[in-house]
Write a protein that holds these residues in place. Structure first.
Motif, short mmCIF file in Angstrom:
data_model
loop_
_atom_site.label_atom_id
_atom_site.label_comp_id
_atom_site.label_asym_id
_atom_site.label_seq_id
_atom_site.Cartn_x
_atom_site.Cartn_y
_atom_site.Cartn_z
N ASP A 130 0.59 -1.03 -0.18
CA ASP A 130 0.35 0.16 -0.23
C ASP A 130 0.83 0.90 0.13
OD1 ASP A 130 1.17 -0.33 2.65
OD2 ASP A 130 -0.96 0.82 3.73
N SER A 131 0.21 2.87 -0.32
CA SER A 131 0.84 3.66 -0.03
C SER A 131 2.21 4.25 1.30
CB SER A 131 -0.03 4.91 -0.66
OG SER A 131 -1.12 4.92 0.83
N GLN A 132 1.44 3.38 2.02
CA GLN A 132 1.46 3.40 3.15
C GLN A 132 3.02 2.57 3.84
OE1 GLN A 132 1.76 6.85 5.04
NE2 GLN A 132 0.05 6.70 3.66
N ARG A 133 3.10 1.55 2.49
CA ARG A 133 4.00 1.05 3.02
C ARG A 133 4.19 -0.22 4.12
NH1 ARG A 133 10.01 1.22 -0.57
NH2 ARG A 133 8.88 0.82 -2.15
N GLN A 134 2.54 -0.63 4.75
CA GLN A 134 2.32 -1.08 6.32
C GLN A 134 1.74 -2.21 5.92
OE1 GLN A 134 3.49 -0.30 9.05
NE2 GLN A 134 4.79 0.73 8.05
N GLN A 135 1.04 -3.34 4.72
CA GLN A 135 0.38 -3.76 4.28
C GLN A 135 1.74 -4.74 2.91
OE1 GLN A 135 -3.87 -3.83 4.47
NE2 GLN A 135 -3.84 -5.22 3.08
N LEU A 136 1.80 -6.04 3.04
CA LEU A 136 1.56 -6.28 2.05
C LEU A 136 1.34 -7.20 1.49
CD1 LEU A 136 5.66 -7.58 2.65
CD2 LEU A 136 5.00 -5.85 1.11
N SER A 137 0.57 -7.49 -0.05
CA SER A 137 0.22 -8.59 -0.12
C SER A 137 0.62 -9.40 -1.47
CB SER A 137 -1.05 -8.49 -1.43
OG SER A 137 -1.82 -9.45 -2.03
N LEU A 179 3.08 -4.83 8.48
CA LEU A 179 3.93 -4.51 8.00
C LEU A 179 4.37 -4.29 9.83
CD1 LEU A 179 5.81 -3.84 4.76
CD2 LEU A 179 6.29 -5.92 6.26
N ASN A 180 3.66 -3.90 10.76
CA ASN A 180 3.38 -2.97 11.97
C ASN A 180 4.97 -1.63 12.07
OD1 ASN A 180 1.03 -4.77 13.43
ND2 ASN A 180 2.92 -6.02 13.20
#
Length: 215
Positions: A130-137, A179-180
């Motif tokens: 995501d744009s915040q680089r806090q979730q990966l798929s 990613l927390n």
């Protein structure tokens, strides 16, 4: 491939897979009109993906299923006359609730981050964030069979540091990872190793690294 080519290949894979959405998809479609090599990348990925469900045969439901659905539908009743403005107020309230719920529950828009290659430098997994680089798929581009005695474990390896486990991944379907407080820094590596069932017993990779890619 250089970094730009790797990113274009990841975008082409996600576009062919149908997971590239929103403004990112519109921008990519504009590029396809003028960049022949990019269109060829999409065509190659579409050919690859077209074989994933080739073993599946369509099954038509029996007629009794449709009849049961019709019988289970609520009976239509005449609408009661009511004040027009009351209907508008109810509709507006429902719309507000629906919109609020949608914003609260919608999935974040993801963009390709890196393609994980195997030992032959063939793309096997697409990693998006995501744009915040806090979730990966993490999506398998070519689902692979896995024995019941093993698991695939995902790792984030910052440059010059020890690997950090991001959990297990599904070899047949996309896996979502939060990613927390972890940071996806430049030059970090995302990798997948083969581990005993349930994951590494040591907290560090114990089996071979099967797939990897540098951010």
């Amino acid at each position: 491939m250089n970094d730009n080519e790797k990113r274009d290949d990841a975008l082409a894979a996600e576009y062919a897979l149908g997971t590239l959405r929103g403004n990112a998809r519109l921008r990519f479609q504009k590029r396809l009109l003028h960049e022949r090599e990019l269109a060829e990348r999409v065509a190659r990925w579409e050919t690859t993906f077209s074989t994933l469900d080739s073993h599946l045969a369509p099954i038509l439901p029996p007629e009794k299923v449709w009849k049961k659905i019709l019988l289970d539908l609520p009976a239509q009743t005449p609408a009661r006359r009511t004040r027009p403005y009351l209907g508008w107020m109810v509709a507006a309230g429902l719309a507000a609730i629906t919109l609020t719920t949608w914003y609260a529950t919608r999935e974040p828009e993801l963009s390709p981050l890196v393609v994980l290659n195997d030992a032959q430098q063939q793309g096997q997994w697409l990693v998006s964030t995501d744009s915040q680089r806090q979730q990966l798929s993490i999506s398998p581009l070519r689902p692979a069979a896995l024995t019941t005695n093993n698991s695939l474990q995902l790792w984030l390896i910052p440059a010059g540091k020890t690997p950090v486990s991001l959990g297990l991944v599904n070899s047949q379907a996309p896996t979502q990872v939060r990613l927390n407080k972890l940071t996806l820094a430049a030059d970090a590596v995302i990798a997948i190793s083969l581990e005993p069932k349930g994951g590494s017993p040591t907290g560090q990779p114990t089996g071979p690294v099967l797939f990897s890619g540098k951010i």
